[in-house]
Design an enzyme around this catalytic site. Structure first.
Site, PDB file in Angstrom:
ATOM      1  N   GLU A 231       0.832  -1.206   0.000  1.00 36.49           N
ATOM      2  CA  GLU A 231       0.000   0.000   0.000  1.00 36.49           C
ATOM      3  C   GLU A 231       0.867   1.257   0.000  1.00 36.49           C
ATOM      4  OE1 GLU A 231      -3.744   0.932   2.643  1.00 36.49           O
ATOM      5  OE2 GLU A 231      -1.886   1.344   3.736  1.00 36.49           O
ATOM      6  N   ASP A 292      -5.120  -3.387  -2.671  1.00 41.10           N
ATOM      7  CA  ASP A 292      -5.010  -1.926  -2.554  1.00 41.10           C
ATOM      8  C   ASP A 292      -3.680  -1.429  -3.101  1.00 41.10           C
ATOM      9  OD1 ASP A 292      -3.580  -3.088  -0.481  1.00 41.10           O
ATOM     10  OD2 ASP A 292      -4.554  -1.954   1.120  1.00 41.10           O
TER      11      ASP A 292
END
Length: 548
Positions: A231, A292
């Site tokens: 991320e 993500d």
């Protein structure tokens, strides 16, 4: 853009070149100087700052100290440009003898125009030159006062090379305008952009690292389970590609992050990024991917392809298309067209019908569709937007809030009933879903899509009313009915609402309050999560987010 130290230069350092210049230029290029970072040799008072000469307002002006020669004003275009025209709108205090100069590095200057017979009013000049920096260098005043410009306009187009590294959309250029009617914070565009650059420089100092050698760059994540997580790397790639033109090291950092991605492949699909690395820079916990991070890595590669092209060390476009195809293959549920949690989840496991709302990045789906030509991404975008609207109307009709996690996506999707992955608040607006106002509104401001606009406005209306217009009252977490979970103030929770506020014409004061709250909040060097979210929100709110 990063400000450089400046000093007065004498005439001995200037080149005298024969020039042929046509007045009253009619060049076709657009203005590229409005809102850019400007420095000057001096200002008469703080009321006549250099930025006022590039604010697009002919009622404000820069003025130098009176009675002193030489004086200059310099604009940083953020990247190398071909310069075709310069327009000087003089106040009464004009330059009689002055030069227009360009520079690739801000130190070595080339004359593209000179005169000893300036007479004030407006000088509209056709020139031919290139550089990242353009300045008016005055050596002879036309009055007893100083030099003063209502506007200093530079016309041209990005040309590659020079100090900007050939950046196609330099930060602060605003070459990708938002849909009509979107708000921005009150104040000059140059001042707003500079606040973002200032915050970026603090973020960079706190989180951008070269701890592992091997030509790698990493974004460190002191508040995550491991020092390096996908991320954070995804955030870093999107941020550095966007900040190109403000940071001369942006491409170098980006390429170091690309090398990290290539050298830390997911164990499930090698075209994706392994989600976690330890202090020895080795992938751990199975080395599989997280959706993500992969969404932002792919998006960052598309930005880089548009910024710098794909003929250098890395073929960004090819890497992006492989990453996008890998997301489709292993991080997208083929039945629901909703994103899975990672490439590690497969049919038959308990996580296969779970999705995380903060991964629902609608503008990313648009970019993937454009780059790949794959119409699947249209269906993916529609599926996620349908669920955003459905969740807002069914489970959060008074607030518009989304839960961290959605379960039962194969039947009737609903908020997680409790802890399904991370926390007992998995079904609430908590540390994942706090990003959804930013993610939803990013699409709203760039595309003008009616579904995204409605969702963003619903969130904005609720939080503005809930807090009475005071961003200090935005809590840390809410149940979907608006009940506060925890007290305190955290950038990850208050900053995203600023993007939603941009979509409502009646929220100027509220947007200003949120912007000022961000400016007043010191960067938390222990939290890449909150700091990275606030930085990306500031990029959007300043008008600098764009979809490749």
């Amino acid at each position: 853009m990063r400000r450089r130290s400046v000093s007065l230069l004498g005439l001995a350092g200037l080149l005298a070149l024969p020039l042929t210049v046509l007045p009253q230029a009619q060049a076709a290029d657009g203005v590229v100087s409005t809102g850019k970072t400007v420095t000057a040799s001096s200002v008469e008072t703080s009321a006549f700052g250099a930025g006022l000469a590039v604010d697009g307002n002919t009622a404000t002006r820069w003025a130098s100290l009176e009675g002193v020669d030489p004086q200059w004003i310099r604009v940083d275009l953020g990247a190398n440009h071909a310069i075709s025209r310069v327009k000087l709108n003089w106040e009464d205090a004009y330059g009689k003898t002055y030069r227009i100069q360009t520079s690739a590095d801000g130190s070595n200057w080339t004359d593209v125009y000179s005169t000893t017979a300036g007479d004030g009013a407006t000088d509209d000049l056709t020139v031919s030159g290139s550089g990242r920096y353009v300045r008016m260098y005055g050596t002879g005043r036309g009055t007893a006062y100083g030099y003063s410009l209502w506007e200093f306009e530079v016309y041209g187009a990005p040309s590659g090379g020079g100090g900007g590294g050939g950046t196609a959309v330099p930060f602060g250029s605003h070459l990708k305008p938002y849909t009509a009617g979107m708000l921005k914070p009150s104040g000059s565009q140059a001042a707003i952009d500079q606040k973002v650059v200032d915050y970026y420089n603090r973020w960079k100092s706190a989180f951008v690292r070269q701890n592992c050698g091997n030509g790698w760059y990493q974004i460190i994540s002191p508040d995550a389970d491991h020092p390096y997580v996908a991320e954070a790397q995804g955030y870093g790639m999107v941020v550095t590609a966007t900040m190109a033109g403000a940071d001369p090291d942006a491409k170098k950092i980006f390429d170091g992050l690309v090398k990290w991605k290539i050298d830390h492949p997911s164990s499930v699909n090698p075209n994706l990024l392994a989600a976690e690395q330890d202090t020895a820079c080795r992938s751990v916990n199975g080395g599989d991917g997280a959706t993500d991070g992969d969404m932002d890595v792919a998006y960052g590669l598309l930005l880089a392809d548009k910024q710098w092209g794909s003929t250098g060390t890395y073929n960004y476009k090819d890497l992006a298309l492989k990453h996008i195809a890998a997301i489709k293959k292993d991080e997208l549920n083929p039945t629901t067209k909703l994103l899975k949690l990672g490439d590690w989840s497969s049919s038959g496991d308990q996580y296969y019908w779970i999705s995380r709302t903060s991964d629902w990045m609608v503008d990313h789906f648009r970019a993937f569709r454009t780059a790949s030509g794959d119409t699947t991404w249209d269906a993916v975008r529609t599926a996620h937007q349908t669920q955003i609207s459905r969740f807002q109307s069914t489970y959060a009709s008074g607030t518009g809030l989304l839960p961290d996690f959605v379960v039962d996506t194969n039947t009737t999707p609903k908020p997680a009933p409790g802890q399904v992955l991370e926390d007992p608040n998995d079904g609430a607006y908590w540390w994942n879903a706090c990003r959804t106002p930013w993610r939803i509104a990013d699409d709203a401001v760039t595309s003008g899509d009616a579904t995204s606009l409605a969702a963003a406005r619903k969130l904005n209306s609720w939080i503005k009313t809930k807090t009475g217009g005071d961003p200090n009252k935005i809590a840390i977490g809410y149940k979907l009915n608006g009940t506060q979970i925890s007290s305190g103030s955290e950038a990850a929770f208050f900053a995203p609402f600023a993007v939603a506020a941009m979509t409502d014409s009646g929220s100027q004061a509220w947007l200003d309050a949120l912007w000022n709250k961000m400016l007043a909040t010191p960067i938390d060097t222990s939290s890449y999560f909150s700091a990275s979210i606030q930085l990306q929100v500031m990029i959007t709110v300043s008008g600098n987010h764009w979809v490749p």
